[in-house]
Write a protein that holds these residues in place. Sequence first.
Motif, PDB file in Angstrom:
ATOM      1  N   ASP A  32       1.162   5.352   0.901  1.00 54.28           N
ATOM      2  CA  ASP A  32       0.596   6.524   1.556  1.00 54.28           C
ATOM      3  C   ASP A  32       0.549   7.682   0.564  1.00 54.28           C
ATOM      4  O   ASP A  32       1.552   7.990  -0.092  1.00 54.28           O
ATOM      5  CB  ASP A  32       1.445   6.921   2.768  1.00 54.28           C
TER       6      ASP A  32
ATOM      7  N   ARG B 259       0.849  -1.186   0.000  1.00 53.74           N
ATOM      8  CA  ARG B 259       0.000   0.000   0.000  1.00 53.74           C
ATOM      9  C   ARG B 259       0.885   1.236   0.000  1.00 53.74           C
ATOM     10  O   ARG B 259       1.993   1.199   0.527  1.00 53.74           O
ATOM     11  CB  ARG B 259      -0.931   0.020   1.219  1.00 53.74           C
TER      12      ARG B 259
ATOM     13  N   TRP C 252      -5.649  -6.627  -2.639  1.00 59.89           N
ATOM     14  CA  TRP C 252      -6.392  -5.684  -1.793  1.00 59.89           C
ATOM     15  C   TRP C 252      -7.573  -6.372  -1.119  1.00 59.89           C
ATOM     16  O   TRP C 252      -7.829  -6.209   0.062  1.00 59.89           O
ATOM     17  CB  TRP C 252      -6.865  -4.505  -2.626  1.00 59.89           C
TER      18      TRP C 252
ATOM     19  N   ALA D  51      -3.170   3.829   1.041  1.00 57.53           N
ATOM     20  CA  ALA D  51      -3.434   3.541   2.449  1.00 57.53           C
ATOM     21  C   ALA D  51      -4.658   4.328   2.929  1.00 57.53           C
ATOM     22  O   ALA D  51      -4.760   5.538   2.710  1.00 57.53           O
ATOM     23  CB  ALA D  51      -2.215   3.891   3.294  1.00 57.53           C
ATOM     24  N   GLY D  52      -5.584   3.635   3.562  1.00 61.25           N
ATOM     25  CA  GLY D  52      -6.787   4.284   4.062  1.00 61.25           C
ATOM     26  C   GLY D  52      -7.871   4.482   3.024  1.00 61.25           C
ATOM     27  O   GLY D  52      -8.943   4.994   3.346  1.00 61.25           O
ATOM     28  N   ASP D  53      -7.615   4.095   1.773  1.00 59.15           N
ATOM     29  CA  ASP D  53      -8.595   4.244   0.690  1.00 59.15           C
ATOM     30  C   ASP D  53      -9.231   5.633   0.687  1.00 59.15           C
ATOM     31  O   ASP D  53     -10.457   5.783   0.864  1.00 59.15           O
ATOM     32  CB  ASP D  53      -9.684   3.168   0.799  1.00 59.15           C
ATOM     33  N   PRO D  54      -8.435   6.699   0.476  1.00 52.44           N
ATOM     34  CA  PRO D  54      -8.990   8.062   0.563  1.00 52.44           C
ATOM     35  C   PRO D  54      -9.913   8.430  -0.592  1.00 52.44           C
ATOM     36  O   PRO D  54     -10.651   9.409  -0.501  1.00 52.44           O
ATOM     37  CB  PRO D  54      -7.732   8.938   0.548  1.00 52.44           C
TER      38      PRO D  54
ATOM     39  N   PRO E  10      -8.257  -1.354   5.228  1.00 54.62           N
ATOM     40  CA  PRO E  10      -7.881  -0.102   4.545  1.00 54.62           C
ATOM     41  C   PRO E  10      -6.441   0.262   4.816  1.00 54.62           C
ATOM     42  O   PRO E  10      -5.826  -0.295   5.715  1.00 54.62           O
ATOM     43  CB  PRO E  10      -8.835   0.921   5.145  1.00 54.62           C
TER      44      PRO E  10
ATOM     45  N   ARG F 242      -5.799  16.842   2.658  1.00 55.67           N
ATOM     46  CA  ARG F 242      -5.822  16.140   3.947  1.00 55.67           C
ATOM     47  C   ARG F 242      -4.493  15.453   4.219  1.00 55.67           C
ATOM     48  O   ARG F 242      -4.092  15.281   5.378  1.00 55.67           O
ATOM     49  CB  ARG F 242      -6.954  15.113   3.968  1.00 55.67           C
ATOM     50  N   ALA F 243      -3.807  15.051   3.136  1.00 54.37           N
ATOM     51  CA  ALA F 243      -2.494  14.411   3.283  1.00 54.37           C
ATOM     52  C   ALA F 243      -1.374  15.438   3.439  1.00 54.37           C
ATOM     53  O   ALA F 243      -0.212  15.058   3.606  1.00 54.37           O
ATOM     54  CB  ALA F 243      -2.208  13.512   2.087  1.00 54.37           C
TER      55      ALA F 243
END
Length: 316
Positions: free
Chosen positions: A191, A189, A310, A264-267, A316, A219-220
């Motif tokens: 980031d 994954r 996945w 990562a986190g499936d944004p 996530p 947000r990142a």
Amino acid sequence: MDLELRHLKTVRAIADAGSLTKAATALGLAQPALSTQLKRIERLLGGALFERGRHGVRATPLGELVLERARIVLPAVSDLQRDAVRFARGAAGAEGPRFRLGGTHGPLLGALVDRLAARHPCAAVTTHTSWSEREIAAAVTEGRLDYALIGTCGSSTPPEGDRLAWREIATDPVFVMLPTGHRLASRDRVDLADLAGAAWADVPGDGCFADCFHAACARAGFTPARVYETDTASCVHLVQVGRAVGLCRATFPDTAGLVTRPLAGDPLVWRHLIGWHPDTPAALTAPSVLAQARAAHTEAAARSRSYAAWRAAGLP
């Protein structure tokens, strides 16, 4: 630019909602995009259609005139479309089923054509592709297409939501495409923050995905350095030569020279949808077409090693 039905639908939606924010949500648009569109319509019609206040928007005298005519024209056109489609279908009934599919560029459309052709060997299966989800949906509403195969970002409302019947095919995370030699290519994954300095490649569209992507980047903790909006083949090339990293659907097929990885986190999430007009013969075959679309997605997912990984991870 000439006045079009979609302009009248936009004006009606703003008046019905009472505010640009609510109208943008109903139309599946970002508010700045709707404001820009309204300004173009007002320039076309020669004056302001709405006055903005603390409690929303109110039609000007010119706006009331346009709304009065729109509420006559739009239902009349809808009735004409419905009657014409029924007449044409009745006249061509002996020719067998017909599937006129509209879709954004992607492998799911081709897979659906293949499955329908196999299941209905005597049927006429035709396609129309466009970057514009709204154009495709409008063509179904106006009777020029039978089905719209599109996607929306997250839970965004699809276009023509009050006129078409929409069903979900599947919901997937958005993946990132990296050249095989990229420093992050070996990770399971990635980031989003680790790609802060990258240029990006993505296909264009008139939904809210671009806004959602920029919001995810914010947000990142960064703003994308550059975004190349181009066709799928060019996106692949830009990634393969290391010019950019790309955004793609999770079911993107394995391709030489690049790898796809979940974020990562499936944004970012992509919802595959199919729509049709409930008052046309397409509604009769819609359950079968929906089932074939879902089967096509399942097959595409099975062919993607990254998608399978996945799903196997389940987190996530």
